[in-house]
Design an enzyme around this catalytic site. Structure first.
Site, PDB file in Angstrom:
ATOM      1  N   GLU A  51       0.834  -1.212   0.000  1.00  0.00           N
ATOM      2  CA  GLU A  51       0.000   0.000   0.000  1.00  0.00           C
ATOM      3  C   GLU A  51       0.867   1.260   0.000  1.00  0.00           C
ATOM      4  OE1 GLU A  51      -1.472   1.784   3.534  1.00  0.00           O
ATOM      5  OE2 GLU A  51      -1.181  -0.029   4.717  1.00  0.00           O
TER       6      GLU A  51
ATOM      7  N   LYS B  30      -3.490  -1.956  15.747  1.00  0.00           N
ATOM      8  CA  LYS B  30      -2.960  -1.156  16.850  1.00  0.00           C
ATOM      9  C   LYS B  30      -3.984  -0.963  17.945  1.00  0.00           C
ATOM     10  CE  LYS B  30       0.432   1.924  14.988  1.00  0.00           C
ATOM     11  NZ  LYS B  30       0.299   1.837  13.528  1.00  0.00           N
TER      12      LYS B  30
END
Ligand code: PSU
Ligand code: MN
Length: 307
Positions: A25, A160
């Site tokens: 990405e 996260k």
């Protein structure tokens, strides 16, 4: 379509010859890391994938063209000009193309474009997910919906703790997305190797993961898979320290009324500052580690399909 989609020579050659390919990405370059570390990381990811015997395909929209496989000038532009690069998730793709803009692709749009090009394996750092307090904000990353529908496996280091991991896992379950732990039965939480949550299945070899992917897609079980790869021990960070930085960053984001697509880049950058750069060094290493695993999975998946 043909003049919208630009596949680099290297990637086209790999597609033509059925070589293993790993998609990458570009939001992580433009909006996930600061210059010049972002450029260094992007170039090293490609190098690692080549060393492991696969072909890298970094994805972005450059001046309105959907590009699969970027040259070094394009990578440098994305790394240096974050302010002029649109963070492009699924919903932005058509508008960015129509306006001739340059866009860095998130997990959702990278998956979509990889699939368009015929690439099945994608390496990144962490995915977006259900944000904390989502029951009020309704902030749920488009990455999850993409995982629900697009046939690409995403190799990441978990999600996260800026996110609500429990809700993220629930969402993935509802959408039928398998969550696999590579050599672990515990969901890694990006900077740390563990979290309080279990993955659905532990798989210990790239071959086993490739086999699962092939069975899934052969059966017509559409959608992606999340392959979680814990950060190497030496680079993992102290959980208490990270949680403190994350809590402070979340508090500051709230005070400054930051929301929408700006929140994830804001939190990433604040956490980096609050940990005096330590989180960035770990972030980079876990991405490299994921590039290695993704290359092995891409090779194993190819081998299965050659039989
Ligand atoms: N998490 C990270 N680093 C990142 C991102 C997420 O640790 O760079 C980026 C990825 O591109 C991901 C996107 O797809 O943020 C998710 O953004 P949002 O939360 O706005 O959906
Ligand atoms: Mn969001």
């Amino acid at each position: 379509m043909n003049d919208l989609l630009k596949i680099s020579e290297e990637v086209q050659d790999a597609l033509d010859h059925h070589l293993p390919i790993v998609a990458l990405e570009s939001t992580i370059i433009s909006h996930g890391m600061p210059y010049p570390k972002n450029l260094e990381t992007a170039l090293n990811c490609e190098k690692i994938i080549r060393e492991k015997g696969a072909v890298p395909a970094t994805i972005a929209i450059i001046k309105g063209k959907i590009c699969v496989g970027l040259n070094s000038e394009e990578l440098a532009y994305l790394a240096k000009n974050a302010q002029d690069v649109v963070k492009t998730s699924r919903r932005d793709i058509a508008s960015v193309c129509a306006k001739g803009l340059t866009g860095a692709t998130t997990v959702s749009s990278t998956m979509f474009i990889a699939s368009l090009a015929g690439i099945k394996i994608f390496a990144t750092g962490g995915i977006g997910g259900v944000h904390r307090n989502a029951e009020v904000s309704m902030d749920i990353s488009a990455d999850l919906e993409e995982l629900a529908q697009t046939n690409v496996a995403v190799i990441c280091a978990g999600a996260k703790a800026i996110l609500d991991l429990a809700k993220t896992l629930e969402y993935l379950e509802t959408k039928g997305v398998p969550v696999i732990g590579y050599q672990t039965d515990t969901l890694p939480a990006f900077y740390t190797r563990t979290s309080p949550y279990k993955v659905d299945y532990q798989m210990d070899s790239p071959k086993e993961i490739a086999k699962m992917l092939k069975i899934k897609w052969d059966l017509g079980l559409n959608g992606g898979a999340l392959i979680t790869n814990p950060i190497p021990e030496v680079f993992s960070l102290d959980e208490k320290l990270m949680n403190k930085a994350i809590d402070q960053a979340l508090e500051e984001a709230k005070e400054q009324h930051i929301g929408g697509k700006a929140i994830t880049p804001y939190l990433l950058s604040r956490i980096k500052d609050l940990t005096k750069g330590e989180s960035l060094a770990s972030n980079i290493q876990l991405v490299y580690h994921n590039c290695e695993l993704a290359s092995l999975i891409a090779k194993a998946y190819n081998d299965l399909n050659e039989i």
